[in-house]
Design an enzyme around this catalytic site. Structure first.
Site, short mmCIF file in Angstrom:
data_model
loop_
_atom_site.label_atom_id
_atom_site.label_comp_id
_atom_site.label_asym_id
_atom_site.label_seq_id
_atom_site.Cartn_x
_atom_site.Cartn_y
_atom_site.Cartn_z
CB THR A 88 -3.40 -0.85 -1.66
OG1 THR A 88 -2.66 -2.01 -1.29
CG2 THR A 88 -4.86 -1.22 -1.82
CB THR B 182 -0.98 0.01 1.19
OG1 THR B 182 -1.71 -1.22 1.20
CG2 THR B 182 -1.95 1.15 1.10
CB SER C 198 -9.72 -1.94 2.76
OG SER C 198 -8.55 -1.16 2.81
#
Length: 581
Positions: free
Chosen positions: A419, A401, A465
């Site tokens: 990412t 990321t 996420s």
């Protein structure tokens, strides 16, 4: 409709701290004196990113009269070239935007699973989770990339420069070449399974001996330059339709078992970046806003911080083992909620209002003792949540990321996390860029003990996420800091730690980002190896913690407002830099 930021003392009156889109009270805007500077709020704009060349690409857009959004998009595109291991157009991201008056707008550019994906995607023939390498370095892990669609949606709303102009720095870097950094070489050396998986990537980044090119090598990527030129000239449809989309879908499908559900061209062409409601909450006198589900980032940041309102962190200070103990305990509570409740809200009822409810989080924090650890921690019962509806899953470790922030002279601010997940993502390489392995952010198992896992694989679903692009506002509603981080599951902790350093301990923003990290998502406290927290290990153990030291994937970027001017910062563990226009 964009959200409006209100003074914190008004927000505190609300029991649920997700600001409604229909809020009508006037936002707090810039002072009248701003008009004397041709409506500019700041004397200069600024970009902070994990690579100085990407930050410079963004700052170039600001110098050309572009907006914070233009700068952020140019930064994302440049990172595709110079930081291919972490982010780029082969992945997705989350975008959080605020104007000078505090109106919030967020975009979900998270990747989606193919429509044919099954909940058993990451199980072997015996029903056991695949080994991480088997799951990651394959077509199984690739979701339909969302960054280009996100950028197009953001540019249509908040861009000032022409779309094609935003691509020029990245095209120059790809065609003319960039110097491979020591960090880039190290990542290639540590991740050959993914970095050298495809022959085209292997030829670009590795020598004939199979070793990565040495630091200082000029890397030219003509295939990526051609892809970026097509996107610049034809718009986002060049990514989601036509030859590139067809190649992408076919390449992923070729490395995916049929029974798991292959990606198709229709999966790519139907991708949509979505506007989402921005969760906001109060921490002491500050208003903190970010990205909602499928991101678990902001709910976890708020869960950590509000639980700590029960304690005087300012009096304890950064050298106190008790302060770090409290921080560890707050993480355990917040991550327990994250594991059970957070998933794609289009598929699972996520109790977002409850998870950001100030009274709930404050009460949850009252379980923390400054003198000992909690023996066990389980998910709580937020308003609107049903703890018995779902089970916690089994997840592969998160890595990778990149985060970047941009603020322009008009006071517009963008916090954007991008990412491809692990280093070099899935290892699959098309058009000069790596494709993500975001689908391994789903739970490897779809159910536990007869109960479904909220974050299980489903066709068209977006995986949970940890990304936490964040904007913080003062009691007057004005921007104080734009911040975010990279580093998988550590991201919410990095953001919370930076905010504690900046807001509670009154450290300069660069020093706040340099603070060590203590990561405690479950029952073991992981102390950053080589940091000054290592000296506190005995004290933490005396408080009842199980502690180990380890290297952590840390990379935070921020821009703060100090006395009316912008102060940029980048994590000293990274190659990052803040660049003014």
């Amino acid at each position: 409709m964009a959200l409006k930021i209100f003074p914190a003392h008004l927000l505190a009156l609300a029991s649920a701290l997700v600001l409604p889109a229909c809020a009508t009270a006037p936002p707090v805007g810039p002072s009248p004196t701003a008009a004397a500077r041709e409506n500019d709020v700041y004397d200069k704009g600024m970009v902070s990113a994990a690579d100085p060349r990407a930050a410079e690409a963004g700052a170039e857009m600001l110098r050309r009269g572009g907006s914070a959004t233009d700068a952020a998009i140019a930064t994302m595109l440049a990172l595709t070239v110079v930081e291919p291991q972490s982010s780029g157009i082969g992945g997705g991201g989350f975008y959080v935007h605020s104007d000078a008056a505090g109106h919030l707008y967020t975009i979900d550019g998270r990747e989606t699973a193919p429509a044919a994906a099954t909940p058993q995607r990451f199980l072997d023939a015996d029903g056991k989770p695949l080994l991480r390498r088997e799951a990651v370095v394959s077509g199984l892990s690739v979701g339909v990339p969302g960054n280009v669609a996100l950028a197009a949606k953001a540019h249509a709303r908040d861009g000032k420069l022409a779309w094609a102009e935003l691509f020029q720095p990245a095209i120059r870097l790809a065609r003319g070449g960039y110097t491979l950094s020591e960090r880039g070489r190290s990542m290639l050396a540590r991740s050959p399974d993914s970095g050298a998986h495809d022959s085209a990537a292997r030829a670009l980044y590795y020598g004939a001996d199979g070793q990565p090119h040495p630091a200082g090598t000029l890397i030219r990527n003509p295939a990526l330059a051609a892809t970026l030129e097509a996107l610049a000239q034809q718009g986002p449809q060049a990514f989601y339709t036509g030859p590139l989309a067809q190649t992408l879908a076919e390449h992923v499908a070729a490395e995916t078992p049929a029974e798991a559900g292959k990606m198709t061209l229709a999966d790519v062409t139907s991708y949509e970046a979505k506007q989402r409601s921005a969760p906001c909450g109060t921490y002491r006198v500050y208003t903190i806003c970010g990205m909602g589900p499928p991101s678990s980032g902001e709910t976890t940041v708020l869960g950590i911080l509000v639980a700590l309102e029960n304690f005087d962190l300012a009096a304890l200070g950064p050298e106190s083992p008790v302060a770090w103990h409290l921080f560890a305990e707050a993480q355990r509570l917040a991550y327990a909620d994250r594991e059970l409740y957070l998933a794609d809200p289009d598929f699972v009822p996520v109790p977002l209002a409850g998870l950001t409810n100030h009274a709930y989080l404050l009460e949850r924090g009252k379980a923390i003792s400054p003198g000992q650890t909690l023996p066990t921690v389980t998910a709580g019962d937020p308003p609107g949540g049903d703890r018995l509806s779902f089970a916690t899953g089994q997840h592969y470790p998160e890595h990778g990321t990149s985060h970047f922030v941009a603020v322009d002279r008009k006071g517009n601010a963008v916090s954007y996390t991008s990412t491809i997940e692990s280093a070099f993502g899935s290892g699959l390489f098309v058009g000069g860029f790596y494709l993500n392995n975001e689908l391994t952010d789903f739970s490897a198992v779809p159910e536990q003990n007869g109960r479904l896992v909220a974050n299980r694989v489903e066709g068209g679903k977006r995986p949970r996420s940890s990304m936490a692009p964040t904007l913080v506002f003062g009691p007057d509603g004005k921007l104080l800091v734009a911040v975010g981080a990279a580093g998988g599951a550590t991201i919410p902790v990095q953001v919370a730690r930076a905010l504690i350093g900046f807001l509670d301990w009154k450290l300069p923003i660069q020093e706040a980002l340099a603070l060590p990290v203590l990561f405690s998502p479950q029952d073991t406290v992981i102390v950053e190896k080589g940091s000054r927290l290592e000296a506190m290990v005995p004290a933490l153990e005396n408080l009842g913690h199980k502690v180990r030291t380890a290297e952590l994937p840390l990379k935070t970027n921020a821009i703060a407002v100090v006395n009316g001017r912008l102060a940029g910062a980048a994590d000293p563990r990274s190659e990052g830099r803040a660049v003014a226009q």
